[in-house]
Design a protein around this motif. Structure first.
Motif, PDB file in Angstrom:
ATOM      1  N   ASP A   2       0.870  -1.174   0.000  1.00 40.74           N
ATOM      2  CA  ASP A   2       0.000   0.000   0.000  1.00 40.74           C
ATOM      3  C   ASP A   2       0.909   1.227   0.000  1.00 40.74           C
ATOM      4  O   ASP A   2       1.583   1.510   0.977  1.00 40.74           O
ATOM      5  CB  ASP A   2      -0.873  -0.047   1.261  1.00 40.74           C
ATOM      6  CG  ASP A   2      -1.789   1.157   1.352  1.00 40.74           C
ATOM      7  OD1 ASP A   2      -2.068   1.759   0.302  1.00 40.74           O
ATOM      8  OD2 ASP A   2      -2.201   1.486   2.468  1.00 40.74           O
ATOM      9  N   PHE A   3       0.938   1.934  -1.122  1.00 47.09           N
ATOM     10  CA  PHE A   3       1.903   3.031  -1.277  1.00 47.09           C
ATOM     11  C   PHE A   3       1.181   4.314  -1.640  1.00 47.09           C
ATOM     12  O   PHE A   3       1.309   4.818  -2.759  1.00 47.09           O
ATOM     13  CB  PHE A   3       2.913   2.672  -2.373  1.00 47.09           C
ATOM     14  CG  PHE A   3       4.339   2.860  -1.954  1.00 47.09           C
ATOM     15  CD1 PHE A   3       4.792   4.100  -1.494  1.00 47.09           C
ATOM     16  CD2 PHE A   3       5.244   1.809  -2.024  1.00 47.09           C
ATOM     17  CE1 PHE A   3       6.109   4.273  -1.105  1.00 47.09           C
ATOM     18  CE2 PHE A   3       6.567   1.971  -1.641  1.00 47.09           C
ATOM     19  CZ  PHE A   3       6.992   3.204  -1.175  1.00 47.09           C
ATOM     20  N   VAL A 322       6.183   5.986   6.801  1.00 49.09           N
ATOM     21  CA  VAL A 322       7.078   5.419   7.817  1.00 49.09           C
ATOM     22  C   VAL A 322       7.129   3.899   7.658  1.00 49.09           C
ATOM     23  O   VAL A 322       8.198   3.279   7.648  1.00 49.09           O
ATOM     24  CB  VAL A 322       6.604   5.830   9.234  1.00 49.09           C
ATOM     25  CG1 VAL A 322       7.488   5.195  10.300  1.00 49.09           C
ATOM     26  CG2 VAL A 322       6.596   7.352   9.387  1.00 49.09           C
ATOM     27  N   ARG A 323       5.952   3.295   7.497  1.00 44.25           N
ATOM     28  CA  ARG A 323       5.878   1.831   7.389  1.00 44.25           C
ATOM     29  C   ARG A 323       6.635   1.331   6.159  1.00 44.25           C
ATOM     30  O   ARG A 323       7.328   0.312   6.199  1.00 44.25           O
ATOM     31  CB  ARG A 323       4.402   1.420   7.313  1.00 44.25           C
ATOM     32  CG  ARG A 323       4.175  -0.065   7.352  1.00 44.25           C
ATOM     33  CD  ARG A 323       2.702  -0.380   7.288  1.00 44.25           C
ATOM     34  NE  ARG A 323       2.008   0.124   8.466  1.00 44.25           N
ATOM     35  CZ  ARG A 323       0.697   0.383   8.501  1.00 44.25           C
ATOM     36  NH1 ARG A 323      -0.058   0.198   7.433  1.00 44.25           N
ATOM     37  NH2 ARG A 323       0.134   0.833   9.604  1.00 44.25           N
ATOM     38  N   ASN A 324       6.507   2.054   5.045  1.00 48.71           N
ATOM     39  CA  ASN A 324       7.171   1.608   3.823  1.00 48.71           C
ATOM     40  C   ASN A 324       8.683   1.735   3.898  1.00 48.71           C
ATOM     41  O   ASN A 324       9.406   0.917   3.328  1.00 48.71           O
ATOM     42  CB  ASN A 324       6.622   2.369   2.619  1.00 48.71           C
ATOM     43  CG  ASN A 324       5.206   1.926   2.298  1.00 48.71           C
ATOM     44  OD1 ASN A 324       4.826   0.800   2.615  1.00 48.71           O
ATOM     45  ND2 ASN A 324       4.416   2.808   1.709  1.00 48.71           N
ATOM     46  N   LEU A 329      13.599  -1.651   4.299  1.00 49.06           N
ATOM     47  CA  LEU A 329      14.755  -2.110   5.078  1.00 49.06           C
ATOM     48  C   LEU A 329      14.621  -3.588   5.439  1.00 49.06           C
ATOM     49  O   LEU A 329      15.558  -4.372   5.275  1.00 49.06           O
ATOM     50  CB  LEU A 329      14.893  -1.258   6.344  1.00 49.06           C
ATOM     51  CG  LEU A 329      15.301   0.199   6.104  1.00 49.06           C
ATOM     52  CD1 LEU A 329      15.102   1.043   7.363  1.00 49.06           C
ATOM     53  CD2 LEU A 329      16.759   0.287   5.628  1.00 49.06           C
ATOM     54  N   ASP A 330      13.432  -3.949   5.901  1.00 46.92           N
ATOM     55  CA  ASP A 330      13.174  -5.324   6.313  1.00 46.92           C
ATOM     56  C   ASP A 330      13.371  -6.286   5.136  1.00 46.92           C
ATOM     57  O   ASP A 330      13.955  -7.360   5.279  1.00 46.92           O
ATOM     58  CB  ASP A 330      11.737  -5.388   6.859  1.00 46.92           C
ATOM     59  CG  ASP A 330      11.462  -6.695   7.564  1.00 46.92           C
ATOM     60  OD1 ASP A 330      12.370  -7.203   8.254  1.00 46.92           O
ATOM     61  OD2 ASP A 330      10.334  -7.223   7.422  1.00 46.92           O
ATOM     62  N   PRO A 339       6.418  -4.276  15.457  1.00 46.54           N
ATOM     63  CA  PRO A 339       6.068  -3.681  14.166  1.00 46.54           C
ATOM     64  C   PRO A 339       6.521  -2.224  14.106  1.00 46.54           C
ATOM     65  O   PRO A 339       6.870  -1.648  15.136  1.00 46.54           O
ATOM     66  CB  PRO A 339       4.539  -3.776  14.142  1.00 46.54           C
ATOM     67  CG  PRO A 339       4.128  -3.775  15.574  1.00 46.54           C
ATOM     68  CD  PRO A 339       5.230  -4.440  16.339  1.00 46.54           C
ATOM     69  N   VAL A 340       6.498  -1.651  12.903  1.00 48.08           N
ATOM     70  CA  VAL A 340       6.907  -0.262  12.743  1.00 48.08           C
ATOM     71  C   VAL A 340       5.869   0.638  13.424  1.00 48.08           C
ATOM     72  O   VAL A 340       4.671   0.438  13.257  1.00 48.08           O
ATOM     73  CB  VAL A 340       7.025   0.068  11.240  1.00 48.08           C
ATOM     74  CG1 VAL A 340       7.201   1.565  11.020  1.00 48.08           C
ATOM     75  CG2 VAL A 340       8.181  -0.711  10.619  1.00 48.08           C
ATOM     76  N   GLY A 341       6.323   1.607  14.198  1.00 46.21           N
ATOM     77  CA  GLY A 341       5.414   2.517  14.908  1.00 46.21           C
ATOM     78  C   GLY A 341       4.992   3.690  14.038  1.00 46.21           C
ATOM     79  O   GLY A 341       5.132   3.651  12.814  1.00 46.21           O
TER      80      GLY A 341
END
Ligand code: P71
Length: 459
Positions: A2-3, A322-324, A329-330, A339-341
């Motif tokens: 989801d971008f 932020v999540r992307n 990186l992951d 999880p990413v905050g």
């Protein structure tokens, strides 16, 4: 993936400069391997903090021109008060110039020596204000928060068993209020669920203990609730915020985060007597009650920022950006906190640099390497920030986690900047064994990470 793309276009640009590796070598050398000592105009992507670094909208900038700088009764104060009351629902709105003053006023007024303030995890300034006023700051977050690999939707939740045990053991009179930090910054920007908020409220009601929120990143927390908690998918963010704060007796807020401004803050609360006491102290240390520490134009920018932050397209972009970055990186195997905050990515430095022992500050070494290789500024949250000598044994004590925080300013960097950050870190990860540990050559007795100087350990 989801971008969602940026829900804004760019009207004003601020040039940022690429430096050469040679320049950066010199800069970091002169800075004593401490990125706090580097002039900001030599940074390409600055991820030191998401606080006070937001880009304001055209609507906010227009609001600045409507600043009413009257000492008393500025029209911007009334707009500010009405906006905050509309979103947060509290009766009394006390303006301050930033979050820590709100904390200072609250705890210097209400805390008695020897009392305890529980929180999911206290932010540094909250802890410092509690302790400075003779109180004890306790972190009662769920245990899951301390496992960097564990996926849990609401890692910021309060552990209700720990809280109830504390109240039973200490008695309610030793606990003047309980705080909840939304999102939980010190635990990685992790959200608190509505259910946890509701249950905390119910527990505290039995003992007549007030609940206060540290509301810096409240809108990001609301977005996570909407996304992850049953029954909230169709609710507007403002309604979710209203429900959260209806469970509280008050809040402190640094508007430098979800207020989308560069400076500002407030206290919201319902208790008339406490509000009067705080206001009297406000006049002594911050300013008249209709401006706190802010200019009229600043209050206008906060009012407008607080309305804009509730916009769902904005929040979807924000949380996804932020999540992307985390996902990029992951996908390359770079170890990050999961999880990413909401506001930052945390690199796990112990796993990134297993060859550097903790007494050689792996997270700081990684922070320095990131600047040297790519002109990116992050912040160390590890042994340099939290390590200290045990006063009795004189031995070094190190924290559990060695992290490097990449905090993402709001509406400032584009997706392509994030790609640059991800690619730079991935490259660094592939060449990680070249990174060397550090040794302290200068440190101050308190908050040493701000002013410390270090040098590379050879070999
Ligand atoms: C962050 C900051 C800014 C900061 C402050 C102090 C040292 C280093 C960086 C500030 C917060 C916060 C929470 C949850 C209160 C404050 C203080 N965060 N609560 O994360 O995150 O607000 O700076 O307006 O006084 O970089 P203030």
């Amino acid at each position: 993936m989801d971008f969602p793309s940026e829900p804004f276009r760019i009207k004003v640009v601020e040039p940022i400069r690429r430096t050469t590796r040679e320049e950066r070598e010199k800069l970091i050398q002169n800075a004593g391997n401490n990125v706090f000592n580097i002039p900001a105009d030599a940074i390409y992507v600055d991820l030191l903090t998401d606080s006070g670094t937001s880009a304001m909208s055209d609507n906010q900038w227009a609001g600045l021109m409507l600043g009413d700088e009257s000492y008393a009764g500025s029209k911007n104060y009334y707009h500010f008060e009405a906006t905050v009351r509309d979103i947060f629902g509290f009766e009394h709105i006390i303006p301050t110039h930033q979050g820590r003053v709100a904390e200072n006023l609250l705890f210097s007024t209400l805390l008695e020596k020897g009392q305890i303030i529980p929180n999911n995890i206290h932010f540094d300034t909250t802890r410092a204000n509690v302790e400075y006023n003779g109180g004890q700051a306790l972190d009662l977050v769920i245990d899951e928060a301390y496992d960097p690999h564990l996926e849990h939707p609401f890692k910021g939740n309060m552990d209700l068993n720990k809280l109830e045990r504390l109240i039973k053991n200490q008695g309610r009179h030793r606990i003047p209020l309980v705080m909840m930090t939304i999102t939980n910054n010190s635990g990685g920007g992790q959200p608190v669920s509505m259910q946890n908020i509701r249950e905390t409220r119910q527990l505290l009601k039995q003992y007549e203990i007030p609940l206060f929120f540290d509301a810096c990143r409240f809108a990001e927390n609301c977005y996570f609730i909407k996304e992850r908690e049953e029954g909230y998918q169709d609710k507007p963010i403002k309604e979710i915020a209203g429900e959260i704060f209806s469970h509280g007796d008050g809040c402190t807020m640094s508007a430098k985060k979800d207020g989308l401004v560069n400076m500002g803050g407030f206290i919201g609360l319902n208790d008339d007597a406490l509000s009067e006491q705080i206001t009297n102290r406000l006049i002594l240390i911050e300013g008249f009650p209709t401006y706190g520490g802010m200019a009229g134009r600043d209050m206008e920018a906060v009012s407008r920022g607080l309305q804009e932050v509730l916009n769902e397209d904005y929040l979807r972009f924000r949380i996804s950006q932020v999540r992307n970055l985390g996902k990029m990186l992951d996908d390359q195997g770079v170890p990050i906190l999961k999880p990413v905050g909401g506001h930052a990515i945390y690199l796990n430095a112990r796993e990134f640099l297993p060859h550097i022992p903790q007494h050689q500050f792996p997270a700081q070494a990684l922070t320095v390497a990131l600047f040297r290789e790519a002109g990116i500024r992050a912040v160390e949250i590890g042994g340099l920030m939290f390590g200290h000598k045990d006063p009795e044994t004189g031995e070094d004590v190190f924290p559990e986690l060695e992290m490097v925080r990449l905090a993402i300013p709001r509406r400032v960097y584009t997706t392509q900047h994030m790609v640059y950050v991800a690619e730079s870190i991935t490259k660094l990860y592939k060449e990680r064994e070249k990174i060397k540990g550090l040794r302290l050559v200068h440190e101050s007795p308190v908050l040493r990470h701000f002013t410390a100087r270090l040098e590379e350990v050879e070999g």
